[in-house]
Each structure stands twice: as structure tokens, then as C-alpha cells.
Write a protein that holds these residues in place. Structure first.
Motif, PDB file in Angstrom:
ATOM      1  N   UNK A 196      24.081  17.206  59.797  1.00 17.48           N
ATOM      2  CA  UNK A 196      22.905  17.179  58.942  1.00 17.48           C
ATOM      3  C   UNK A 196      22.704  18.664  58.261  1.00 17.48           C
ATOM      4  N   UNK A 197      22.693  19.615  58.911  1.00 16.78           N
ATOM      5  CA  UNK A 197      22.404  21.006  58.488  1.00 16.78           C
ATOM      6  C   UNK A 197      23.478  21.450  57.505  1.00 16.78           C
ATOM      7  N   UNK A 198      24.701  21.121  57.768  1.00 14.52           N
ATOM      8  CA  UNK A 198      25.759  21.414  56.759  1.00 14.52           C
ATOM      9  C   UNK A 198      25.701  20.790  55.295  1.00 14.52           C
ATOM     10  N   UNK A 199      25.030  19.328  55.343  1.00 12.66           N
ATOM     11  CA  UNK A 199      25.053  18.565  54.351  1.00 12.66           C
ATOM     12  C   UNK A 199      24.104  19.473  53.459  1.00 12.66           C
ATOM     13  N   UNK A 200      22.974  19.655  53.931  1.00 12.02           N
ATOM     14  CA  UNK A 200      21.805  20.351  53.284  1.00 12.02           C
ATOM     15  C   UNK A 200      22.372  21.753  52.781  1.00 12.02           C
ATOM     16  N   UNK A 201      22.797  22.588  53.807  1.00 12.90           N
ATOM     17  CA  UNK A 201      23.304  23.836  53.492  1.00 12.90           C
ATOM     18  C   UNK A 201      24.283  23.834  52.146  1.00 12.90           C
ATOM     19  N   UNK A 202      25.198  22.965  52.380  1.00 11.38           N
ATOM     20  CA  UNK A 202      26.207  23.101  51.351  1.00 11.38           C
ATOM     21  C   UNK A 202      25.681  22.683  49.857  1.00 11.38           C
TER      22      UNK A 202
END
Ligand SMILES: [Zn+2]
Length: 386
Positions: A196-202
């Protein structure tokens, strides 16, 4: 001269350190001194951890009325209890991890490596850990620390599949975002699991880069030349905040039922020769395969399998790396391939290992990711000796 007592050993160590304390650091600012000091520093940490752990078992802390060795060290040496407990843990672990112990005594590895290994040592992994000890210690000796941590994460997935899946689930359960109004504006915090964090951070990073390009274009127009970063209208912090606001604005204006863009994140899956159960986000974090399950049907998921039969290819006579070949090399290398660099591939350039002008083909085998500076450095003459 042979050292015959601990008093003598302590006196010698302290004489050596006196020399360093009394002299200007410019006397020992060369590469060899730094390597030697880092190594001896680790060895000293190792000796301390072993002493503290033995003190805990046999020592004299009880005679002074202290209720634990930790309390004694805290009161006497003013070391935070947390650090004393860490020393104790490390010292104790050496008894069951002989190769780790030897490497630390030699100064080949440090407390950070020992801690990384202790983080994955639990009853269910213990047996596998003693089998893999040699491989893991070699990784600790030879890799950059971040790469070593990734190897440990991979290994943990392999040794404790249920545990890592459960831990991933627990992280997901703890996700939280909150914003609260304060007299100074809104403040907040975010907590995501790895995917989830990678989706937001990307997405956040993508918007931040858009804003950076816009700021540069504006400053170039204003100054009539290429701007320095401190001449841009916004600071990086301000751009990060504005990128978040932009995300909200775009979200509100997305028509219902609009198709989601792909991919939301990239997962790297290696062939199961070395560690078996490997998956990693393109940005680096290792993820438990179980945590990917809920994303499998949404198709917003780029899967790249590295194996002999799955190379992507384009014409070898093309001048530039494009399309699938470029993507595969970016994902394979993940960062600048210069040994002293870890700039992410997305900020790097594609380089022909054998130059195109010398007949080097434009294929995966002859491609590597290099950042702009290291790419240029390859074609500059080395500096003269001395
Ligand atoms: Zn580089």
C-alpha cells in the motif's frame, strides 16, 4: 610484545586511542586509516558485547546491590539501558552463532549485521539459521549493508513462510492515516504496509517530479539560463506538500468508473535457484508473497520473472535501449551499477557496456544502468597518478 593481562590490553587500546585523540584528523583521513578504524571499532564493540554478556552471567553486579547487569552498567557507565540490552543480546547470541562470532571478532562485520541476523532468529528459524550461517555471514562481509539486509529478508521468507505472511498481514492491519487541524495548519501521520505504501509513494513521487519539472521550466524562463535547485520557486518540502494536494485534487476530479492506470507497483520474482521464495518491490523492500494475493486479480500488477527463457528483446542493431529491453534492464539493475552509487534506476541512464561505436549490441547482456555522472565518468580519462 605479547599481552599477558587484561589490564595491559586495556592500557594498550587506550594508548592507541590517545594517539588518535591528540592528533589532527587530517593525519588519518586516508582510505586505509578509515578502513582500519571502522574495523577496529567493530572489534572493540564485539569485545564489549562479549564482556557485558559474561558479566551478566558471572559478574559482580549483584555485590553492589544492583538487580541486573543492565542496571549496573546504566548506573556506572551511563549507557542507556536499551543499548546495554542490545549488547547483552549480541554477546549471548555469539555462543550459538560461531561464524558470526568469528567474523565480528575479526572486524569483518559489525553490530548492525549481528542485529539484522538476530532480528530473524527465533525458535522456528533457529535450525535453518545455523545451516545458513556461513552464507549469511559471507553476504554480510561482501555486500553493501542495504543489500545484505535484503538477503536476510529473503532468507527469512524462506525460513519462516507462515511467520512472514502473518507479519505482513499484521502490518496491513495497523495501517492508519490521520490529519488533524492545529493552530499551525494541518498536521498528520501515515502508516502503510509495504505494498500500500509503495502505491501511495510511487504516485506521490511521480507528481513531485511533475512539479519539479514545472518549477525548473518556470525558473529557466525567468533567469534565461539553467537554474540551480536553490533558485526554484518552491523548496523540495513545499513540492512534496503540493504533490499531496495535487493527488487529492486529481482524485476528486476522476470520473466514476475511470480505468486505473497500470502498473501500480512492480514485483520482482527471481528464479528459485538461490533462495526459493523471493519477491521484492522494485523500490527495494522485500514483500511476503502472501501479501500479494489480494492484488493478483486486479491486474494492476507488473510481474517480471528473471529466468533464461523469459528475456525480453529488441533489435540488437538499434541505437538506443527502448521498450521491454530497457524496462527489464532497469528492473534487473534497480540502481546505478557503479560500486559507490545507489541512485535508483528511474533517475539513471542506460549504458552500453561495450560501446555502440565499438560494435556493442543493444541487448540486455550489454546493457547496464548508470546515473548521469557515472555514465559521463566512464568516458572521461582517469585522473593522473599522484
Ligand atoms: Zn551513479
Amino acid at each position: 610484545m605479547e599481552i599477558t593481562s587484561k589490564e595491559e590490553a586495556i592500557a594498550r587500546v587506550s594508548e592507541g586511542l590517545d594517539w588518535f585523540a591528540q592528533n589532527d584528523p587530517s593525519l588519518f583521513c586516508d582510505g586505509d586509516s578509515i578502513k582500519a578504524l571502522e574495523r577496529q571499532g567493530s572489534r572493540l564493540e564485539c569485545a564489549t558485547a562479549r564482556a557485558v554478556s559474561s558479566f551478566d552471567q558471572w559478574g559482580e553486579w549483584g555485590r553492589d546491590g544492583a538487580l541486573s547487569a543492565t542496571a549496573w552498567v546504566d548506573t556506572t557507565c551511563h549507557v542507556p539501558k536499551k543499548e546495554v540490552r542490545a549488547q547483552l543480546r549480541r554477546g549471548k547470541a555469539l555462543a550459538v552463532l560461531p561464524l558470526v562470532a568469528q567474523a565480528w571478532k575479526d572486524g569483518d562485520i559489525g553490530a548492525a549485521h549481528v542485529d539484522a541476523l538476530l532480528r530473524v532468529k527465533r525458535p522456528v528459524t533457529e535450525e535453518a539459521l545455523s545451516e545458513a550461517e556461513g552464507v549469511l555471514v559471507d553476504a554480510a562481509r561482501t555486500l553493501k549493508f542495504a543489500e545484505f539486509s535484503r538477503v536476510v529478508d529473503y532468507w527469512e521468507q524462506h525460513a519462516d513462510q507462515d511467520g512472514t505472511d502473518e507479519a505482513a498481514e499484521a502490518k496491513r492491519t495497523q495501517r492508519d492515516v490521520y490529519l488533524y487541524p492545529s493552530p499551525n495548519g494541518y498536521l498528520g501521520e501515515m502508516r502503510f504496509d509495504t505494498i500500500g505504501g509503495a502505491i501511495v509513494a510511487n504516485e506521490h513521487k511521480r507528481l513531485e517530479e511533475e512539479l519539479f519539472k514545472a518549477d525548473r521550466a518556470e525558473a529557466k524562463e525567468r533567469l534565461g539560463r539553467d537554474p540551480r535547485n536553490d533558485e526554484l520557486a518552491r523548496t523540495p518540502a513545499q513540492r512534496r506538500a503540493d504533490a499531496m494536494i495535487e493527488m487529492a485534487a486529481r482524485s476528486a476530479s476522476t470520473p466514476a468508473g475511470a480505468r486505473r492506470p497500470e502498473p501500480l507497483f512492480s514485483v520482482l520474482i527471481d528464479y528459485p535457484t538461490l533462495f526459493g521464495r523471493i519477491s521484492q518491490l522494485e523500490q527495494g523492500p522485500v514483500v511476503a508473497p502472501g501479501s500479494l494475493l489480494s492484488w493478483l486479480d486486479s491486474a494492476n500488477f507488473e510481474r517480471i520473472v528473471f529466468g533464461p527463457k523469459t528475456r525480453a528483446e529488441c533489435s540488437e542493431t538499434a541505437r538506443f535501449f527502448t521498450g521491454a529491453t530497457r524496462r527489464v534492464v532497469e528492473v534487473r539493475d534497480r540502481q546505478c551499477q557503479h560500486p559507490f552509487c545507489d541512485l535508483p534506476a528511474e533517475n539513471c541512464e542506460m549504458d552500453h557496456i561495450v560501446p555502440f561505436s565499438e560494435g556493442g549490441p543493444t541487448n540486455q547482456e550489454n546493457a547496464q544502468v548508470l546515473c548521469g555522472r557515472h555514465n559521463r565518468m566512464r568516458y572521461e580519462r582517469p585522473p593522473p597518478d599522484g
